[in-house]
Write a protein that holds these residues in place. Sequence first.
Motif, PDB file in Angstrom:
ATOM      1  N   LEU A  10       0.650  -1.423  -0.152  1.00  9.22           N
ATOM      2  CA  LEU A  10      -0.132  -0.237   0.290  1.00  9.22           C
ATOM      3  C   LEU A  10       0.409   1.346   0.249  1.00  9.22           C
ATOM      4  CD1 LEU A  10      -2.478   0.673   0.101  1.00  9.22           C
ATOM      5  CD2 LEU A  10      -2.792   0.980   2.303  1.00  9.22           C
ATOM      6  N   GLY A  11       0.542   1.588  -1.373  1.00  9.56           N
ATOM      7  CA  GLY A  11       1.165   3.530  -1.081  1.00  9.56           C
ATOM      8  C   GLY A  11       0.350   4.540   0.035  1.00  9.56           C
ATOM      9  N   LEU A  12       1.179   5.528   0.809  1.00 13.34           N
ATOM     10  CA  LEU A  12       0.807   6.122   1.065  1.00 13.34           C
ATOM     11  C   LEU A  12       1.072   7.489   1.302  1.00 13.34           C
ATOM     12  CD1 LEU A  12      -1.495   6.580   3.937  1.00 13.34           C
ATOM     13  CD2 LEU A  12       1.033   6.456   5.240  1.00 13.34           C
ATOM     14  N   LEU A 115       0.316  -6.725   5.854  1.00 13.02           N
ATOM     15  CA  LEU A 115       0.352  -5.548   4.661  1.00 13.02           C
ATOM     16  C   LEU A 115       1.598  -4.850   5.006  1.00 13.02           C
ATOM     17  CD1 LEU A 115      -1.980  -3.146   3.023  1.00 13.02           C
ATOM     18  CD2 LEU A 115      -2.130  -2.658   5.844  1.00 13.02           C
ATOM     19  N   ILE A 116       2.163  -3.828   3.820  1.00 14.22           N
ATOM     20  CA  ILE A 116       3.363  -2.960   3.599  1.00 14.22           C
ATOM     21  C   ILE A 116       2.871  -1.537   3.403  1.00 14.22           C
ATOM     22  CG2 ILE A 116       4.987  -2.916   2.977  1.00 14.22           C
ATOM     23  CD1 ILE A 116       5.783  -5.657   2.180  1.00 14.22           C
ATOM     24  N   VAL A 117       2.996  -0.671   3.816  1.00 14.80           N
ATOM     25  CA  VAL A 117       2.647   0.377   3.455  1.00 14.80           C
ATOM     26  C   VAL A 117       4.288   1.248   4.147  1.00 14.80           C
ATOM     27  CG1 VAL A 117       1.986   2.547   5.031  1.00 14.80           C
ATOM     28  CG2 VAL A 117       1.034   0.308   5.406  1.00 14.80           C
ATOM     29  N   PHE A 118       3.972   1.876   2.036  1.00 11.84           N
ATOM     30  CA  PHE A 118       5.038   2.175   1.865  1.00 11.84           C
ATOM     31  C   PHE A 118       4.821   4.163   1.862  1.00 11.84           C
ATOM     32  CE2 PHE A 118       5.755  -1.664  -0.536  1.00 11.84           C
ATOM     33  CZ  PHE A 118       6.775  -1.747  -0.207  1.00 11.84           C
ATOM     34  N   ALA A 130       4.174   3.213  -9.307  1.00 11.83           N
ATOM     35  CA  ALA A 130       2.899   2.709  -9.313  1.00 11.83           C
ATOM     36  C   ALA A 130       3.308   1.305  -9.548  1.00 11.83           C
ATOM     37  CB  ALA A 130       2.523   3.479 -10.832  1.00 11.83           C
ATOM     38  N   ARG A 131       4.269   0.607 -10.229  1.00 10.46           N
ATOM     39  CA  ARG A 131       4.147  -0.977 -10.816  1.00 10.46           C
ATOM     40  C   ARG A 131       4.760  -1.278  -9.701  1.00 10.46           C
ATOM     41  NH1 ARG A 131       8.632   1.111 -12.827  1.00 10.46           N
ATOM     42  NH2 ARG A 131      11.090   1.420 -12.355  1.00 10.46           N
ATOM     43  N   ARG A 132       5.096  -0.956  -8.140  1.00 10.10           N
ATOM     44  CA  ARG A 132       5.288  -1.278  -6.897  1.00 10.10           C
ATOM     45  C   ARG A 132       3.899  -1.825  -6.037  1.00 10.10           C
ATOM     46  NH1 ARG A 132      10.757   0.572  -4.913  1.00 10.10           N
ATOM     47  NH2 ARG A 132      10.109  -1.166  -3.557  1.00 10.10           N
ATOM     48  N   LEU A 133       2.685  -1.048  -6.161  1.00  9.65           N
ATOM     49  CA  LEU A 133       2.261  -1.439  -5.390  1.00  9.65           C
ATOM     50  C   LEU A 133       0.928  -2.068  -5.734  1.00  9.65           C
ATOM     51  CD1 LEU A 133       2.596   3.010  -4.898  1.00  9.65           C
ATOM     52  CD2 LEU A 133       3.958   0.866  -2.896  1.00  9.65           C
TER      53      LEU A 133
END
Length: 206
Positions: A10-12, A115-118, A130-133
Amino acid sequence: MNPRRRPLRLGLTGGIGSGKSTVGSMFAALGGSLIDADQLARDVTGPQGAAMDAIRATFGADFVDASGALDRARMRALVFSHPEARAQLEGIVHPLVTLHSNAMAQQAADQGHALIVFDIPLLAESGRWARRLDAVVVVDCSAETQIKRVMQRSGLAREVVQGIIASQASRTARRAVADAVIANDRDCSLEDLRLQTRQVATLFGL
């Protein structure tokens, strides 16, 4: 035995003063693995950091302070007036941030995090994430709320904060990349923010 499911990435993101870091800490408290891209960038440009030899070779010793870290004020002035310098700096720092964040994400996956939050301040400005999330969460508030929060916490003049906001993606652009939005305007209490974060965490399987 069922194979372990790959954790959701998840991108934050959110503009300065939006409360993004607070939301990130709330995700972590709920059991998410938080990876702070901005902190990784500070680490690799800190005293004797992994980026410093290349920065010294590219920009000169004047951009390295007495501790061996990046002279942030000098570099900030350079990149604002010379976009090509920003591209050069990003070309040094971003691959290192990617390398370290990949290693941290793999460690989190090995530990069984669902869940991994970036935490990525400039996610909307950068196409490289984009391609990593798997999904993006935006912490959103009005520009006036951003200005008042940053002035209060940092003591910066209004016009300085307005300049920072203008240099970031617009509110509309951030919301356009969002799979979920957490509203955090001035009337939002900490408990309401925590509730919204919990709802989003549940939505993404935490």
